[in-house]
Design an enzyme around this catalytic site. Sequence first.
Site, PDB file in Angstrom:
ATOM      1  N   LYS A 213      -9.854  26.721  -4.445  1.00  0.00           N
ATOM      2  CA  LYS A 213      -8.350  26.132  -4.425  1.00  0.00           C
ATOM      3  C   LYS A 213      -8.805  24.846  -5.149  1.00  0.00           C
ATOM      4  O   LYS A 213      -9.814  24.127  -4.925  1.00  0.00           O
ATOM      5  CB  LYS A 213      -7.619  26.105  -3.275  1.00  0.00           C
ATOM      6  CG  LYS A 213      -8.314  24.922  -2.125  1.00  0.00           C
ATOM      7  CD  LYS A 213      -7.597  24.992  -0.834  1.00  0.00           C
ATOM      8  CE  LYS A 213      -8.637  23.874   0.085  1.00  0.00           C
ATOM      9  NZ  LYS A 213      -7.653  23.813   1.278  1.00  0.00           N
TER      10      LYS A 213
ATOM     11  N   ASP B  83       0.917  -1.216   0.070  1.00  0.00           N
ATOM     12  CA  ASP B  83       0.072  -0.183   0.095  1.00  0.00           C
ATOM     13  C   ASP B  83       0.922   1.184  -0.037  1.00  0.00           C
ATOM     14  O   ASP B  83       2.069   1.056   0.338  1.00  0.00           O
ATOM     15  CB  ASP B  83      -0.844   0.040   1.204  1.00  0.00           C
ATOM     16  CG  ASP B  83      -1.685   1.221   1.458  1.00  0.00           C
ATOM     17  OD1 ASP B  83      -2.064   1.665   0.763  1.00  0.00           O
ATOM     18  OD2 ASP B  83      -1.661   1.748   2.533  1.00  0.00           O
TER      19      ASP B  83
END
Lengths: 308, 995
Positions: free
Chosen positions: B619, B428
């Site tokens: 943003k 992972d």
Amino acid sequence: MPAYSKFTQQELPACKPLLTPEIVIAAFALIGALFVPIGLASLHASRQVVELVHRYDASCVPVDDKVGFIQNSRTDKTCTVTMTVPKYMKSPIHVYYLIDGFYQNHRRYVRSRSDKQLRYKSAAHLTSDCVPEGDTADHAPIVPCGLVAWSLFNDTYTVRVNGVVTQVNKKDIAWKSDKNNKFGKNIYPSNFQKGRLIGGATLNESIPLSEQEDLIVWMRTAALPTFRKLYGRIEKDINANDNVTVVIQNNYNTYSFGGSKALVLSTASWIGGKNNFIGIAYLTIGGLCLSLAMGFLVLYMVKRRYVS
Amino acid sequence: MARVRRRLEKLKLSTLYSFALCAKGSTEDHSKIGTAGFSRVVYVNDPDRHEEEGFRYPRNEVSTTKYSLVTFVPKSLFEQFRRVANFYFLVSGILTLTPLAPYSAVSALLPLSVVITATMLKEGVEDWRRKQQDIELNNRIVKVHRGNGSFEETKWKYIKIGDVIKVEKDNFFPADLILLSSNYPDGICYVETMNLDGETNLKIKQALEVTSDLQEDGDFTNLRQIIKCEDPNANLYSFVGTMDYKGMRHPLSPQQLLLRDSKLRNTDYIYGAVIFTGHDTKVMQNATEPPSKRSKIEKKMDYIIYLLLCSLLGIALLGSVFFGIWTKADLRNGELKRWYLRPDDSTVFYDPKRAPLASFCHLLTALMLYNYFIPISLYISIEMVKILQAVFINQDIDMYDEESDKPTHARTSNLNEELGQVDTILSDKTGTLTCNMMEFIKCSIAGTAYGQSVTEVEKAMALRKGVPLGDEIEAGGHKEKQIEESPHVKGFNLKDPRIMDGNWIHEPNKDVIRDFFRLLAICHTCIPEVDETDKVSYEAESPDEAAFVIAARELGFEFYKRTQTSIVIRERDPNQNVADYQYRKYELLNVLEFSSSRRRMSVIVKEPEPEGRILLFSKGADSVMFTRLAPDGRKFEEETKRHINEYSDSGLRTLVLAYRVLDEKEYENFAEKFRTAKISGSADRDEQIGEAADSIERDLILLGATAVEDKLQKGVPECIDKLAQAGIKIWVLTGDKMETAINIGFACSLLRQGMTQIIIALEAPDIIALEKNGDKDSIAKASKQSVMGQIEDGIKQVPTLGQSSTESFALIIDGKSLTYALEDDVKFKFLDLAVKCASVICCRSSPKQKALVTRLVKHSDKVTLAIGDGANDVGMLQEADIGVGISGVEGMQAVMASDIAIAQFRFLERLLLVHGHWCYRRISVMICYFFYKNVTFGVTIFLYEAFASFSGKPAYNDWFLSLYNVFFTSLPVIALGVFDQDVSSRLCLQFKTLH
């Protein structure tokens, strides 16, 4: 936080020898140097032992129907054998009988005994393992019961050295531990060899089992089908070229199963009876190691390879 | 604390969130309630009534144990005798009770019982531990309403359906609850569901409006509600129910459902009604028996045992034939041959007249006799050895993480030796390779790049090129100085004297810089917490956001206070006067949150007087933001784009910041549109809101871009490098987008400069065009074709194994392509390609895909190791041959599902190269030793049989026979299995190819 110790971190010092030529040569040389003397010593001891083996099963039966002869209780089975002693024999001289082809280690045979009965007076009735030699026809327990006791060896030997009857001492031929712990002092044979088929020797019903040393020796069953068992000891030296005459009562049936019988006279040394095997084995391994060491040494001198 | 609370109480957060809450699912079919599958009735605040009404619900006590006191003996015995060897020994043990036995029954049954007892004892201890855990869980305390508005502390296990309970901040929910109200007036609460799905961001749940005013303990005195809902099931994301309250029927959705094992966050307390308890809860319904894993050696061992069984049968048969012949010969024409055996008066076992039958009986005897070929104590010895090995692994001080105080923990010891055979590591990314800790490291404002810190990717790249980074030493020195000056602030690593300490005021674009940081301080969804010393800390939904707010704070724009309608920023005076704060209060008008489809977030605020402008701060990802700029807002576009490219090249996550001034009228228009969209109940409400937001988020003026570094964990690149040298392939399965994944790949030396990258993605223009058309079938078809084509191209690129090549390959595939690549007809081709590549990166992969990929790799008969830290890796960990969990920040779910838990990724190196090597060697040598000693022993017995006319008489004493395996010879073998080292750990690490 795991505690630090050399053990838990698996960092204990350990010996991990690298097999360098030097070490290998040294190891082989060492083994050789150790084994050759041991081998020589045991071989020497073994060669000191004087052993006479005389097979008499065939020669003692004059007729062709050997089984019929041996099973006939009325024939005279006396048989005389004569041996010449090649070397001086120091007492005690052990007298053995050697039987070949007798499976004392057969499972049925080995189990056919009752150790409890041999040991305890009250256990005389424990004969269930002994079938078919457990009880008599009228259900009285046989003591000692079972096939082992039933087939007790019954040849007897009378020894003459140069014509003089020499006593064969039959005391202390059994293991002390067997006498003391396995056979009861207050147990007397009863109903023994009273059945339809007579196996081997009969026992004197007035002597307790712990004193019946022939029986005790016999009941310590042999591991292999060829075995020798102690008959007695001659506690007199026999000189070289003496004539030993043995009068044998050839009673025991080894003919049915194609076995053989022999009489053995043997002195003893620190390695026991005559046994060349140990000495030869030591010598072989020792010699092999020495020659390997030499070979490696030569190789090492001639073609040296440097380990980085 | 009290202060925070008072402030929070006034907050009606629901008005701020436009998207999260509008997703109230009304599609579920509430009409099903009361029918089969939806039969549950809960009388809230009246738990005793259920029994009166005849409802039987389980208690809240959970038990995860395998056995109970009663079932322990039969059940564990059954488990034991499922093993071939044990069953064989049981059968032969029973046979020893018959006269067939070559030795006494006790001596045969004793070792078996010793072995069985020892194994059962081990099982028992393990189960006892589970029991302890359960007891701990069941005895946790929660407050339960006991009438008259008083809440009493009660143990979890006594909670009943219908109880009203009060859960306080940072506590776990004891059962599945329906949220009634929270300390927020609108009944909102934040929930962390890490234990359920591994997602770290907080989820918002909201109570029904009718119940959200139950604010005080006393309000519950006379509360009566009836909740009717679905039966217990395992689906975490669906829930259907209704609540009858004050004569009205209200629909309930997953929005009101609080699941057991999730955690209350950012909320002081909630009130909830228990609807599912104990094993009915969704999380318990989800709990599946973890697959029991067996190592390859164990499987191989079974083959050897079968082989030995065959040889045993062989020699037993041989012996029986001879025995039969000889027994038959004992009696010929009524004449006794071996008279001392009395063949005339024999039992069936030795009867010459029934020689075949005797021979068969002998076969059984022989099978018992030769059972020394099969090592009875092998399993238990191996188990003991493995446990001891695991103890050593746990004790290893080199794999102990001081920071988190966590040593390595081998949870299942039976996979130790597999560690030495690992061929492929599936990893992972977040939390495993990286810390999941964002650091604000660089920014580009008005076309000027700030921030001199060197990222790890840059370091790695410099290292690879062999060029010492010019300013690395300088930066290092600077860093040291920095540490001396002020302690390192978590999440902030921007170093630039030009803007630090208020120096930005001297920069040419100071206005833009100010707006930039104001935007950072305003445009987010964090919640500040002020402690006694006036220090502010933040609770954020994601670490990115926290990094932004912290950066703004460090530069003097401190986000100080959030109320329902305003945000207060505490600005430090740029002229070095630290004591002098200036508070600016922005009136908060709207929040248009971030979503993965929008990929941007905006807030609309009204500036404080005297300016009083309405501003939209926004943003978002560069791809969406640049298209939304106003023509006159693109002043720095070129430079910013260049900077963004540079940043992402050095492994940073970038966001573009922009703002817009709205005039009153424009805002009024938007607000109107937005409001109507929000209150409209129609199905396309979401779209309407999206449209409204879209209309306002235009004509933005570019301010700059931020770069945040996803910190790699300590020692990751070195570790990966060494593992690669040991010939281990490493696959990274990440949920990140491709660019980030590739960046991280470079950062942790998974990808190297000389590597040929084979990229499989679905971004060809024709497919995008197809997607716009929206015909699902044709999209799937074309996509699959494209993926197939790309895989085949890839295979062509990679030379076949015969040819030697110095070039190494890396395969990068994105989630969408992966879906097609994992389909049955393509997957082996894909595997073919992937196996030939040195490293493989799968981007945008879901937890399910992770597990599927793991299963695929397992098909190639290679030992796979999966490593991960979140609950989203659980599938992968369970699927892989070995699952390694990182016991780091992200909850315990991965650790619970793992076989071995380590604290940091870098420990993997030692775990595999040292312990893996040792354990593998030890176990293999030990098993060989075991079989050797048993076969040797068995052969002597057989040879002896030849001298005992195959009568079945063992050469050894009964007790010696039976204790041979269990006592006499087991200790040396175990010692070998535990302590043997062929090479020291240092050499293991130095010569990685030993692996």
